[in-house]
Design a protein around this motif. Structure first.
Motif, PDB file in Angstrom:
ATOM      1  N   GLU A 550       0.848  -1.187   0.000  1.00  0.00           N
ATOM      2  CA  GLU A 550       0.000   0.000   0.000  1.00  0.00           C
ATOM      3  C   GLU A 550       0.891   1.248   0.000  1.00  0.00           C
ATOM      4  OE1 GLU A 550      -2.447  -0.833   3.423  1.00  0.00           O
ATOM      5  OE2 GLU A 550      -3.999  -1.795   2.204  1.00  0.00           O
ATOM      6  N   SER A 551       1.537   1.521   1.137  1.00  0.00           N
ATOM      7  CA  SER A 551       2.439   2.678   1.220  1.00  0.00           C
ATOM      8  C   SER A 551       3.896   2.253   1.297  1.00  0.00           C
ATOM      9  CB  SER A 551       2.072   3.528   2.437  1.00  0.00           C
ATOM     10  OG  SER A 551       2.040   2.732   3.607  1.00  0.00           O
ATOM     11  N   ALA A 552       4.174   0.998   1.002  1.00  0.00           N
ATOM     12  CA  ALA A 552       5.540   0.479   1.061  1.00  0.00           C
ATOM     13  C   ALA A 552       6.062   0.207  -0.343  1.00  0.00           C
ATOM     14  CB  ALA A 552       5.591  -0.805   1.887  1.00  0.00           C
ATOM     15  N   GLU A 553       7.380   0.233  -0.493  1.00  0.00           N
ATOM     16  CA  GLU A 553       8.019  -0.166  -1.744  1.00  0.00           C
ATOM     17  C   GLU A 553       8.505  -1.609  -1.605  1.00  0.00           C
ATOM     18  OE1 GLU A 553      12.127   1.335  -2.420  1.00  0.00           O
ATOM     19  OE2 GLU A 553      11.720   2.587  -0.639  1.00  0.00           O
ATOM     20  N   THR A 554       8.714  -2.253  -2.735  1.00  0.00           N
ATOM     21  CA  THR A 554       9.194  -3.632  -2.735  1.00  0.00           C
ATOM     22  C   THR A 554      10.698  -3.644  -2.942  1.00  0.00           C
ATOM     23  OG1 THR A 554       7.091  -4.432  -3.620  1.00  0.00           O
ATOM     24  CG2 THR A 554       9.022  -5.867  -3.880  1.00  0.00           C
ATOM     25  N   ILE A 555      11.441  -4.312  -2.071  1.00  0.00           N
ATOM     26  CA  ILE A 555      12.896  -4.388  -2.236  1.00  0.00           C
ATOM     27  C   ILE A 555      13.354  -5.782  -2.641  1.00  0.00           C
ATOM     28  CG2 ILE A 555      13.350  -2.447  -0.699  1.00  0.00           C
ATOM     29  CD1 ILE A 555      14.074  -4.342   1.497  1.00  0.00           C
ATOM     30  N   ALA A 556      12.466  -6.766  -2.606  1.00  0.00           N
ATOM     31  CA  ALA A 556      12.775  -8.094  -3.154  1.00  0.00           C
ATOM     32  C   ALA A 556      11.464  -8.778  -3.487  1.00  0.00           C
ATOM     33  CB  ALA A 556      13.582  -8.929  -2.171  1.00  0.00           C
ATOM     34  N   ARG A 557      11.462  -9.496  -4.646  1.00  0.00           N
ATOM     35  CA  ARG A 557      10.260 -10.184  -5.093  1.00  0.00           C
ATOM     36  C   ARG A 557      10.523 -11.679  -5.224  1.00  0.00           C
ATOM     37  NH1 ARG A 557       6.511  -6.587  -7.216  1.00  0.00           N
ATOM     38  NH2 ARG A 557       7.306  -4.454  -7.522  1.00  0.00           N
ATOM     39  N   TYR A 558       9.436 -12.450  -5.116  1.00  0.00           N
ATOM     40  CA  TYR A 558       9.540 -13.879  -5.375  1.00  0.00           C
ATOM     41  C   TYR A 558       9.826 -14.101  -6.856  1.00  0.00           C
ATOM     42  CZ  TYR A 558       7.510 -14.599  -0.738  1.00  0.00           C
ATOM     43  OH  TYR A 558       7.270 -14.597   0.614  1.00  0.00           O
ATOM     44  N   ARG A 559      10.643 -15.106  -7.142  1.00  0.00           N
ATOM     45  CA  ARG A 559      10.962 -15.431  -8.525  1.00  0.00           C
ATOM     46  C   ARG A 559      10.571 -16.875  -8.807  1.00  0.00           C
ATOM     47  NH1 ARG A 559      16.776 -13.864 -10.500  1.00  0.00           N
ATOM     48  NH2 ARG A 559      17.434 -15.585  -9.142  1.00  0.00           N
ATOM     49  N   GLY A 560       9.714 -17.052  -9.817  1.00  0.00           N
ATOM     50  CA  GLY A 560       9.270 -18.384 -10.188  1.00  0.00           C
ATOM     51  C   GLY A 560       8.059 -18.825  -9.384  1.00  0.00           C
ATOM     52  N   GLY A 561       7.366 -19.831  -9.892  1.00  0.00           N
ATOM     53  CA  GLY A 561       6.225 -20.392  -9.183  1.00  0.00           C
ATOM     54  C   GLY A 561       5.023 -19.472  -9.222  1.00  0.00           C
ATOM     55  N   HIS A 562       4.011 -19.812  -8.435  1.00  0.00           N
ATOM     56  CA  HIS A 562       2.754 -19.082  -8.459  1.00  0.00           C
ATOM     57  C   HIS A 562       2.851 -17.692  -7.842  1.00  0.00           C
ATOM     58  CE1 HIS A 562       2.966 -21.524  -4.787  1.00  0.00           C
ATOM     59  NE2 HIS A 562       2.363 -20.518  -4.208  1.00  0.00           N
ATOM     60  N   LEU A 563       3.928 -17.393  -7.082  1.00  0.00           N
ATOM     61  CA  LEU A 563       4.108 -16.072  -6.498  1.00  0.00           C
ATOM     62  C   LEU A 563       5.086 -15.222  -7.302  1.00  0.00           C
ATOM     63  CD1 LEU A 563       4.264 -16.893  -2.666  1.00  0.00           C
ATOM     64  CD2 LEU A 563       2.342 -15.925  -3.951  1.00  0.00           C
ATOM     65  N   ASP A 564       5.429 -15.650  -8.494  1.00  0.00           N
ATOM     66  CA  ASP A 564       6.426 -14.947  -9.294  1.00  0.00           C
ATOM     67  C   ASP A 564       6.062 -13.459  -9.445  1.00  0.00           C
ATOM     68  OD1 ASP A 564       8.763 -14.928 -11.033  1.00  0.00           O
ATOM     69  OD2 ASP A 564       7.334 -14.538 -12.658  1.00  0.00           O
ATOM     70  N   GLY A 565       7.026 -12.603  -9.066  1.00  0.00           N
ATOM     71  CA  GLY A 565       6.827 -11.167  -9.166  1.00  0.00           C
ATOM     72  C   GLY A 565       6.151 -10.528  -7.981  1.00  0.00           C
ATOM     73  N   SER A 566       5.605 -11.313  -7.069  1.00  0.00           N
ATOM     74  CA  SER A 566       4.926 -10.764  -5.891  1.00  0.00           C
ATOM     75  C   SER A 566       5.952 -10.256  -4.881  1.00  0.00           C
ATOM     76  CB  SER A 566       4.051 -11.826  -5.226  1.00  0.00           C
ATOM     77  OG  SER A 566       3.025 -12.244  -6.086  1.00  0.00           O
ATOM     78  N   PRO A 567       5.597  -9.218  -4.099  1.00  0.00           N
ATOM     79  CA  PRO A 567       6.532  -8.703  -3.092  1.00  0.00           C
ATOM     80  C   PRO A 567       6.868  -9.774  -2.051  1.00  0.00           C
ATOM     81  CG  PRO A 567       4.742  -7.149  -3.474  1.00  0.00           C
ATOM     82  CD  PRO A 567       4.358  -8.424  -4.168  1.00  0.00           C
ATOM     83  N   ALA A 568       8.148  -9.853  -1.694  1.00  0.00           N
ATOM     84  CA  ALA A 568       8.596 -10.764  -0.638  1.00  0.00           C
ATOM     85  C   ALA A 568       9.136  -9.994   0.554  1.00  0.00           C
ATOM     86  CB  ALA A 568       9.665 -11.711  -1.178  1.00  0.00           C
ATOM     87  N   VAL A 569       9.879  -8.901   0.275  1.00  0.00           N
ATOM     88  CA  VAL A 569      10.417  -8.026   1.320  1.00  0.00           C
ATOM     89  C   VAL A 569      10.037  -6.604   0.946  1.00  0.00           C
ATOM     90  CG1 VAL A 569      12.455  -7.262   2.585  1.00  0.00           C
ATOM     91  CG2 VAL A 569      12.358  -9.595   1.670  1.00  0.00           C
ATOM     92  N   THR A 570       9.402  -5.899   1.871  1.00  0.00           N
ATOM     93  CA  THR A 570       8.931  -4.543   1.583  1.00  0.00           C
ATOM     94  C   THR A 570       9.528  -3.551   2.568  1.00  0.00           C
ATOM     95  OG1 THR A 570       6.955  -4.706   2.986  1.00  0.00           O
ATOM     96  CG2 THR A 570       6.765  -5.487   0.703  1.00  0.00           C
ATOM     97  N   LEU A 571       9.516  -2.275   2.175  1.00  0.00           N
ATOM     98  CA  LEU A 571      10.088  -1.207   2.998  1.00  0.00           C
ATOM     99  C   LEU A 571       9.186   0.016   2.924  1.00  0.00           C
ATOM    100  CD1 LEU A 571      12.408   0.267   4.560  1.00  0.00           C
ATOM    101  CD2 LEU A 571      13.416   0.768   2.325  1.00  0.00           C
ATOM    102  N   ARG A 572       8.781   0.506   4.081  1.00  0.00           N
ATOM    103  CA  ARG A 572       8.063   1.771   4.148  1.00  0.00           C
ATOM    104  C   ARG A 572       8.936   2.776   4.891  1.00  0.00           C
ATOM    105  NH1 ARG A 572       2.534   3.236   7.600  1.00  0.00           N
ATOM    106  NH2 ARG A 572       2.361   5.392   6.834  1.00  0.00           N
ATOM    107  N   THR A 573       9.128   3.951   4.283  1.00  0.00           N
ATOM    108  CA  THR A 573       9.955   4.992   4.873  1.00  0.00           C
ATOM    109  C   THR A 573       9.068   6.110   5.403  1.00  0.00           C
ATOM    110  OG1 THR A 573      11.720   4.491   3.299  1.00  0.00           O
ATOM    111  CG2 THR A 573      11.867   6.585   4.465  1.00  0.00           C
ATOM    112  N   PHE A 574       9.388   6.628   6.591  1.00  0.00           N
ATOM    113  CA  PHE A 574       8.603   7.646   7.263  1.00  0.00           C
ATOM    114  C   PHE A 574       9.325   8.993   7.182  1.00  0.00           C
ATOM    115  CE2 PHE A 574       6.761   3.842   8.697  1.00  0.00           C
ATOM    116  CZ  PHE A 574       5.524   4.117   9.254  1.00  0.00           C
TER     117      PHE A 574
END
Length: 670
Positions: A550-574
């Motif tokens: 929502e208000s976070a950026e993605t810093i790593a995504r899943y690669r391959g499989g049914h979650l391919d491209g989905s966010p895995a590690v996110t970062l929100r900066t204040f």
């Protein structure tokens, strides 16, 4: 009389050193040899009488003090202080024969039989009467002895009687639930009893979670809380009696703080200890036992008031006897383990036990004096350690330098994770805590392993690893921590349920969704042997999630499989510079370390940083600094530092070399 562990002086002059002493296992002819060897080893305190109830009270109200008088006097004559136990860990055979209702009953209603330790139900009021009788008798006879310096209540409470499901426990549990909730409607709401139609109409219908497999997880969590409270109530009853008779003596009991506790909520017990004491044993199968020592110390220290010193009440000189394969410690490991505990805040180093037993359940457990006697590697190292602790006397009372990293750990969250079925039923709670601790420990960061209700404001980084159960208050204060500029790292399966073990709705991780600016709609736990990979090359096992930002950026995504491209590690900066990181993937060690290095600047004030196998600990007094350099590696390490090395009594100017497997402690002005 109420007091905390800040009020009374440390029980010994200088660092405490010794172990459990069980002279009742030996003929009197051995006793004088014992005290002679104690003096040779530098022992200044022993824990006495832990399992002596049946030898002191031979029948109800009938006492045999002669042999105990003799050993108490002998220790005093040789300048050895006594941490005197109340012997309630081991009820006499005659008492258990007369009262077969005293031993605990398992959840399948199987009664424990006499022969083990702590063979009594803490909810049984009649047992309490007998226990307090022996406590009073011991305290009135020996409490005024000058060299009796501390009380040791029972032993490892919960280590044999952590949960009892008997009828007396059922009665006490109903009372406990009524005190906590007030009404049966509140119980039904907290435990979600509408599921399967298990709604209660009165407190009399409540029973312990006995029998079948499909138990209510909220009820089981409260039974865990109740069981810890019942054991604490017994401790407090003994403590109150000891305070009445000897108000000047500190009182403690020995915790068992390693990863997680199955029965006792130690941080909630901690305020009732005058001196915090811990038993810690490394595991033969552990590839990094020195980190486990550090983790235990980092948690003990965080339980104290104002980071005060604590006491290592038990650890082993070499092999233990209760693991599948019991590895003997390597040369120098005994000393290094002990001094690591001191580096992490201990002002005393004690062992189980003084002399290795010939008979009994722990006959192959190592001791300060092994079966082979004094002419052994173990006793030579015991003696060397004693001389080192005497040289380290200036360290006593100093504090471990304030830490920059806080890692949240809560036994209740672990209990909630273990009770009831979960998406992955093979995730031990403490495993995640240790994995994240390792990443910071290997960098040389100062770490405190905190309870969720403690103050977060003094830290730069706060890690929430797999904290399944989270209160609204903890979630709020974690958000305030980020808003004030801190870095918050939340891992998978955190914040999932509230204090009643009820799932937080609206997306995972419920308690932290808003501050993270990301949420997960579904868990995808991996099957045995499955792995995943992220688009930055990191990988892992066990756990993945379908995450949305929502208000976070993605810093790593899943690669391959049914979650391919989905966010895995996110970062929100204040706006404050604070950062909230969500790690939805079950990262492994190297990936966790890489993420930590990416997020957190390397420490700059730690000498020798980057030397493989070198652990650095810093303790400080008002005007002095003590830098512990523990070389766990196979090669010598050189460190740039000035001061005076205490163990070799040598000045250091510019550089000190720490041989492989050894320790150096540098004293310098602060």
């Amino acid at each position: 009389m109420t007091r905390s562990h800040t009020d009374l002086a440390w029980p010994t002059d200088g660092l405490s050193y010794g172990g459990d002493y069980n002279p009742e296992q030996w003929d009197r002819s051995v006793w004088r040899e014992d005290v002679e060897l104690m003096r040779r080893a530098g022992v200044n305190m022993v824990s006495l009488g832990i399992f002596s109830w049946g030898l002191l009270e031979t029948a109800e109200g009938v006492y045999d003090w002669e042999w105990f008088d003799e050993i108490v006097d002998l220790l005093g004559e040789n300048g050895i202080s006594i941490d005197l136990a109340t012997p309630t860990a081991a009820p006499p055979s005659w008492l258990l024969a007369a009262h077969p209702e005293f031993p605990p009953i398992d959840e399948d209603m199987t009664r424990h039989w006499p022969g083990a330790r702590l063979g009594w139900c803490p909810s049984n009021p009649d047992f309490r009467v007998h226990a307090l009788r022996i406590v009073r008798a011991v305290a009135e006879r020996y409490g005024s002895r000058e060299h009796v310096v501390m009380w040791h209540v029972s032993n490892e409470l919960g280590g044999g009687n952590g949960h009892c499901y008997c009828d007396a426990s059922a009665v006490s549990f109903r009372r406990w639930a009524q005190r906590k909730y007030g009404t049966i409607d509140a119980v039904n709401a907290a435990w979600g009893t509408a599921f399967w139609g298990h709604r209660f109409t009165s407190f009399e219908e409540i029973f312990p979670p006995r029998g079948n497999d499909a138990k209510n997880p909220s009820l089981m969590l409260d039974y865990d809380r109740f069981s810890s409270d019942e054991l604490l109530d017994h401790y407090l009853a003994e403590r109150a009696l000891l305070q009445e008779i000897t108000p000047e003596l500190p009182i403690t009991t020995n915790f068992m703080v390693g990863a997680e506790s199955d029965a006792v909520d130690y941080p909630r017990w901690a305020p009732h200890m005058d001196v915090l004491a811990n038993d810690h044993y490394t595991r033969s199968s552990d590839p990094l036992p020195e980190q486990d020592v550090a983790l235990s110390g980092d948690r003990m220290r965080a339980m104290t008031t104002d980071r005060r010193p604590w006491l290592l009440m038990e650890h082993s000189t070499s092999a233990v006897s209760w693991q599948p394969r019991n590895r003997a410690k390597n040369p120098g490991e005994l000393i290094r383990n002990a001094l690591s505990h001191v580096a992490h805040g201990a002002d005393g180093v004690m062992f189980f036990q003084w002399r290795a037993s010939r008979a009994g359940a722990e006959q192959f457990h190592s001791a300060m004096v092994p079966h082979a006697g004094a002419d052994t590697k173990v006793f030579r190292e015991v003696t060397t350690l004693g001389s080192y602790l005497q040289k380290l006397a200036p360290v006593q009372g100093s504090r471990v330098r304030p830490s920059t990293v806080g890692i949240l750990f809560d036994d209740e969250a672990g209990w909630a994770m273990r009770r009831g079925v979960k998406p992955n039923n093979f995730l031990p709670y403490g495993q995640a805590v240790r994995a994240w601790h390792k990443a910071f420990w290997q960098r040389g960061d100062g770490i405190d392993v905190l309870s969720p209700w403690q103050d977060f404001s003094g830290y730069d980084t706060l890690v929430v690893p797999q904290l399944f159960l989270v209160s609204d208050d903890t979630a709020r204060r974690a958000a305030e921590f980020v808003e004030a500029g801190g870095t918050l790292i939340v891992t998978a399966f955190s914040g999932i349920v509230d204090e009643n073990d009820q799932v937080r709705l609206g997306g995972y991780p419920g308690a932290f969704r808003e501050v993270l600016g990301a949420w997960s709609e579904e868990f995808y736990p991996l099957q045995d042997g499955e792995t995943f990979e992220l688009d930055n090359g990191w990988g892992g096992t066990e756990w993945t999630e379908h995450v949305h930002t929502e208000s976070a950026e993605t810093i790593a995504r899943y690669r391959g499989g049914h979650l391919d491209g989905s966010p895995a590690v996110t970062l929100r900066t204040f706006p404050s510079g604070g950062r909230a990181v969500y790690v939805s993937a079950g990262l492994e060690g190297d990936a966790i370390a890489a993420l930590v290095d990416q997020l957190i600047a390397q420490p700059t004030a730690v000498p020798g940083l980057g030397t493989p196998g070198l652990e650095v600990g810093v303790r400080e007094s008002e005007d002095e600094r003590f830098v512990f350099l523990l070389n766990h590696g196979a090669e010598a390490a050189s460190v740039e530092i000035d001061g005076h090395e205490l163990l070799t009594d040598a000045p250091v100017s510019g550089t000190v070399t720490v041989p492989a497997g050894e320790t150096r402690v540098i004293r310098s002005p602060r």
